[in-house]
Enzyme design. Structure first.
Site, short mmCIF file in Angstrom:
data_model
loop_
_atom_site.label_atom_id
_atom_site.label_comp_id
_atom_site.label_asym_id
_atom_site.label_seq_id
_atom_site.Cartn_x
_atom_site.Cartn_y
_atom_site.Cartn_z
N HIS A 213 59.40 16.36 14.59
CA HIS A 213 60.02 16.29 13.33
C HIS A 213 59.84 16.52 12.14
CE1 HIS A 213 64.11 16.77 15.87
NE2 HIS A 213 64.26 16.84 14.85
N ARG A 320 70.78 14.85 7.90
CA ARG A 320 70.39 14.52 9.61
C ARG A 320 70.38 12.65 8.48
NH1 ARG A 320 66.66 18.48 9.61
NH2 ARG A 320 66.67 20.28 11.77
N ARG A 357 75.97 15.08 9.71
CA ARG A 357 75.97 15.23 11.06
C ARG A 357 75.51 13.16 11.42
NH1 ARG A 357 70.35 17.40 14.03
NH2 ARG A 357 69.28 16.21 12.97
N GLU A 458 73.59 23.53 20.46
CA GLU A 458 71.88 22.95 20.94
C GLU A 458 71.75 22.92 22.06
OE1 GLU A 458 71.15 19.87 18.42
OE2 GLU A 458 72.11 18.49 18.95
N ASP A 482 67.10 22.88 19.34
CA ASP A 482 66.56 21.86 20.65
C ASP A 482 67.28 23.13 21.58
OD1 ASP A 482 65.89 19.56 20.49
OD2 ASP A 482 67.82 18.97 18.76
N CYS A 529 71.80 26.04 12.17
CA CYS A 529 70.75 25.27 10.89
C CYS A 529 69.47 24.53 12.09
CB CYS A 529 71.70 24.02 10.56
SG CYS A 529 72.36 22.75 12.15
C1 PEP Z 1 68.18 22.07 15.96
O1 PEP Z 1 67.97 21.29 16.93
O2 PEP Z 1 67.84 22.98 15.56
C2 PEP Z 1 68.94 21.05 14.69
C3 PEP Z 1 69.15 21.68 13.24
O3 PEP Z 1 68.50 19.72 14.89
P1 PEP Z 1 67.27 18.93 14.91
O4 PEP Z 1 66.35 19.72 14.54
O5 PEP Z 1 67.67 17.29 13.95
O6 PEP Z 1 67.02 18.34 16.53
MG MG Z 2 68.84 18.91 17.16
#
Ligand code: PEP
Ligand code: MG
Length: 591
Positions: A213, A320, A357, A458, A482, A529
């Site tokens: 992240h 997010r 989300r 995911e 994920d 996404c």
């Molecule tokens: C993902 O897992 O691709 C996603 C968009 O969510 P995050 O990156 O916030 O876990």
């Molecule tokens: Mg994710």
């Protein structure tokens, strides 16, 4: 002497600047720039802190004398002498002043920066006695910081409990015209958000993976970044000149004039390319054969809506919301605060849809800086109480978020997206809570709006049971970050296994392809996404798989649009099938 450090390229572009190391300082201090007319006052603040600590130590020495402890503990008295000596050391105080005068750092930042410089010199000393004096130096600095914070010093300074880097309170004011790049051991996503307001031209961290992240937030800031650079924060010295090549994942320290000129040229080329792409902002994203493609933005904060619009996004595909919950010392945002934030995002998008989300904390997005609760460091947070699991474990908290989202939906179109679902029971509980939130608002006569409900795909378990999700939801959004992590059993934040994090592993492609195909066959919306959507190397394949909706950071939208404008989807079918059947799809995709 010039040298190169290699890491993972996570955010494109070239940055050239002086290194600001926040890696090994154990002290939690604010980082900000003082105005030129505040420099003298800042130095005075420092002097007063030093005098106060000198006085404190002298008092301590005197009391030792009164108790006769001087003779009983001669080493204690000698240690205090060392502390006094260090406080009067010209290299320390002169160096600290340098950072304030030349760089306009606030006093605490200047002090920890100089500590870093001098500590490294101690580390290199051959004499073990002298080497160990580093601890004294750190204690002296800690005493000064405590005085500056206005907190009384306990007589025996406790050992600092954390070795974490922190940049809390970092509000940067671009008063200094030397470009600065940040070098850190690690940065939490919450720290990264603080940097959105910073003057840093780029950053490097020792740890982290491509879709950690921290890397994602770096991309959203559109500044060059390299993560997983192992010991960069130890090898690079405070104020070294550094080139960050965010395309190649390379950091060049103390570059020669020839290299500087070469990278300066590349940097300007990048700017020209950006200007060229900016002309595509109002061009509709349509393939050569007339397929309309939806390009949406991923955002972390309501104010990011402006960047989304500026990049020509036709909506937000992923807000997010967990970033509203992080770094608040356990005090979570209540319904009203969340409602205001979601409403701001919706209004900011001026009638375009916003996909909100529900909170996804846990794993590499801890609520606060401590990733795990004490005694739980044997657990794997990515497999633990994360995302929807965390929300369902605290229904009151989750209801507050759902109510806030429904209320904001009165001000514009909202899609409500739920992360990390895997079980039918989780789907049922989630939908029951959405209904409950709606009935509560009705009963209270509170204004709210309709939302479309979506599930993130995911977790492989979800990707393998798509009909279940299509029965209950209006749309799907594939979280490839994920999905890759959980399909391949590769921690997305761990640079040690980064080479195995493969977005085009046949198993991943199979899950993505079948999710898209099933959603389309049922006439339901499906988008991607995860970071894959913003990777120009993947655009052709995703189009070939039938994807018509992409959500990514605003900074990537125009480059992906450029790819779309060059594609003819009628010519992709055979090639896409051969990629799906290949043992090594990467070889075909890069052709
Ligand atoms: C993902 O897992 O691709 C996603 C968009 O969510 P995050 O990156 O916030 O876990
Ligand atoms: Mg994710």
């Amino acid at each position: 002497m010039s040298f190169t450090v290699h890491g993972l390229a996570v955010s494109r572009g070239i940055a050239i600047g002086r290194a600001v190391i926040v890696a090994s300082s154990r002290m939690d201090v604010a980082h900000y720039f003082v105005k030129p007319d505040q420099v003298a006052a800042e130095i005075e603040r420092l002097r007063r802190a030093r005098d106060a600590v000198v006085e404190e130590i002298e008092r301590l020495q005197a009391s030792l004398g009164e108790q006769g402890a001087h003779d009983a503990h001669p080493e204690l008295s000698a240690l205090l002498d060392v502390h006094l000596m260090l406080l009067q050391d010209e290299q320390l105080s002169g160096g600290v002043k340098h950072w304030i005068v030349e760089r306009h750092y606030n006093a605490e930042w200047a002090l920890t920066t100089q500590l870093e410089v001098v500590a490294r010199q101690f580390d290199e000393m051959e004499d073990p006695y002298l080497r160990e004096r580093k601890a004294d130096l750190e204690q002296v600095v800690e005493r000064m910081l405590r005085v500056m914070r206005g907190v009384a010093s306990p007589v025996a300074a406790p050992a600092p409990s954390t070795s974490e880097t922190t940049v809390s309170g970092a509000l940067f004011d671009p008063t200094v015209d030397v470009p600065l790049v940040l070098i850190a051991h690690d940065l939490s996503p919450a720290d990264m958000l603080q940097f959105k307001q910073s003057v840093f031209a780029g950053f490097v961290t020792d740890v982290g993976g491509k879709t950690s992240h921290t890397a994602i937030v770096a991309r959203s800031m559109d500044i060059p970044a390299v993560v997983g650079a192992r010991s960069a924060s130890h090898l690079i010295n405070q104020d070294d000149w550094v080139i960050i090549d965010g395309d190649a994942g390379v950091v060049i320290v103390d570059p020669s004039p020839i290299l500087l000129a070469e990278y300066g040229f590349k940097q300007r080329q990048g700017e020209v390319e950006r200007e060229r792409l900016a002309r595509l902002k109002n061009t509709p994203a349509v393939t050569l054969d007339g397929q309309k493609i939806e390009l949406l933005a991923n955002i972390e904060q309501p104010d990011d809506a402006a960047a989304a619009l500026k990049a020509g996004a036709v909506g937000v595909g992923l807000f997010r919301t967990e970033f509203l919950f992080m770094g608040r010392n356990g005090k979570l945002p209540d319904e009203e605060e969340q409602y205001q934030a979601y409403r701001r995002a919706v209004e900011g998008m001026q009638g375009l849809p916003v996909t909100i989300r529900t909170v996804d904390v846990g794993a590499d997005k801890p609520l606060d800086r401590t990733p795990l609760r004490a005694g739980e460091d044997h657990l794997n947070p990515a497999l633990g109480l994360r995302a929807i699991r965390w929300s369902l474990a605290d229904p009151a908290m989750f209801l507050a978020q759902l109510r806030a989202i429904l209320r904001a939906a009165a001000f514009g179109p909202i899609n409500l997206l739920v992360p990390m679902l895997a079980h039918a029971s989780e789907i049922r509980q989630t939908l029951a809570l959405v209904n409950k939130a709606r009935s509560q608002l009705d009963a209270q006569g509170m204004v709210h709006g309709l939302v479309r409900l979506g599930a993130m795909i995911e977790v492989p378990a979800a990707a393998l049971t798509i009909p279940l999700f299509l029965r209950h939801f209006d749309f799907l959004s594939i979280g490839t970050n994920d999905l890759i992590q959980y399909t391949l059993a590769i921690d997305r934040a761990d640079e040690a296994v980064a080479h195995l994090y493969d977005p085009v592993h046949p198993a991943v492609l199979h899950l993505v392809a079948s999710t898209i195909a099933q959603a389309r066959s049922m006439g339901k919306g499906v988008s991607v996404c995860g970071e894959m959507a913003g990777d120009v190397g993947m655009t052709r394949l995703l189009l070939g798989l039938g994807l018509r909706s992409f959500s990514m950071h605003p900074s990537q939208i125009l480059a992906v649009k450029q790819q779309i404008l060059r594609c003819d989807t009628t010519k992709l079918a055979t090639w896409t099938q051969s990629v799906l059947a290949a043992e090594d799809p990467a070889a075909l995709i890069s052709d």
